[in-house]
Design an enzyme around this catalytic site. Sequence first.
Site, PDB file in Angstrom:
ATOM      1  N   CYS A  77      -1.331   1.087  -7.661  1.00  0.00           N
ATOM      2  CA  CYS A  77      -2.686   1.662  -7.606  1.00  0.00           C
ATOM      3  C   CYS A  77      -3.486   1.487  -8.571  1.00  0.00           C
ATOM      4  CB  CYS A  77      -2.819   3.094  -6.879  1.00  0.00           C
ATOM      5  SG  CYS A  77      -4.203   3.681  -5.912  1.00  0.00           S
ATOM      6  N   HIS A 174       1.464   3.854  -2.991  1.00  0.00           N
ATOM      7  CA  HIS A 174       2.176   4.572  -3.917  1.00  0.00           C
ATOM      8  C   HIS A 174       3.543   4.806  -3.521  1.00  0.00           C
ATOM      9  CE1 HIS A 174      -1.116   6.219  -6.320  1.00  0.00           C
ATOM     10  NE2 HIS A 174      -1.859   5.943  -5.277  1.00  0.00           N
ATOM     11  N   GLU A 176       6.205   5.884  -5.098  1.00  0.00           N
ATOM     12  CA  GLU A 176       6.793   6.876  -5.913  1.00  0.00           C
ATOM     13  C   GLU A 176       6.422   8.218  -5.000  1.00  0.00           C
ATOM     14  OE1 GLU A 176       3.934   5.288  -6.721  1.00  0.00           O
ATOM     15  OE2 GLU A 176       2.457   6.810  -7.387  1.00  0.00           O
TER      16      GLU A 176
HETATM   17  N1  GLN Z   1      -9.384   5.009  -7.336  1.00  0.00           N
HETATM   18  C1  GLN Z   1      -8.468   4.850  -8.415  1.00  0.00           C
HETATM   19  C2  GLN Z   1      -9.214   3.942  -9.486  1.00  0.00           C
HETATM   20  O1  GLN Z   1      -9.890   3.167  -9.059  1.00  0.00           O
HETATM   21  C3  GLN Z   1      -7.038   4.730  -8.111  1.00  0.00           C
HETATM   22  C4  GLN Z   1      -6.527   5.674  -7.171  1.00  0.00           C
HETATM   23  C5  GLN Z   1      -4.968   5.800  -7.545  1.00  0.00           C
HETATM   24  O2  GLN Z   1      -4.370   5.418  -8.286  1.00  0.00           O
HETATM   25  N2  GLN Z   1      -4.397   6.447  -6.488  1.00  0.00           N
HETATM   26  O3  GLN Z   1      -8.624   3.650 -10.482  1.00  0.00           O
END
Ligand code: GLN
Length: 194
Positions: A77, A174, A176
Amino acid sequence: MKIGVLALQGDFAEHIAILRSLGVETKEIRTAEQLNEIDGLIIPGGESTTIGKLANDFGLIQPLKDFGKKKPIWGTCAGAILLSKDAHNDQPLLSLMDIHITRNAFGRQVESFEIDLDIPSLKKIDPSNKPYHAIFIRAPLIESVQSDAHPIAKLPDGRIVAAQQRNLLATSFHPELTPDDRFHRYFLSLGQPT
Ligand code: GLN
């Protein structure tokens, strides 16, 4: 094998818990020197602008770039955003992977969702290749891959949500946050001689 998890901000504790459950030695990484002690690194989810700014303040940007040229890094992410070349935003990036990212690609109303994905690369870990339950939280989309980066997971409509480039792995979702540890085992396999 010892795996580090970048512990500046975000859900690093969840990654560490899964790695420990797999019997892997782990280390929270906050300084450049600590990178010398590990064989692979996970950059967790969180807020990519914050993680990038802290990495910059702690003098970690160049050491992380050097690390990724030799050893496996997996970004989940926000971590995937940091690995990218371009996220359409003025923020510190490692630019290690030839991928372009759209941040928060799923809009405000639908900031989180879960979906079962077919991820053929995970057959290496579990030949049954059962569907992979992926959790997306204010997730980025991998809008394009270049060079020898290639998609390894797509949504049913074809949009890319995971990519790999040699020893580098980026997932919009994710792993994790689920009990399914196949992705962590897949990442560990990137550090093994083939
Ligand atoms: N929206 C976050 C970003 O742009 C990422 C979201 C996340 O890691 N769950 O950094």
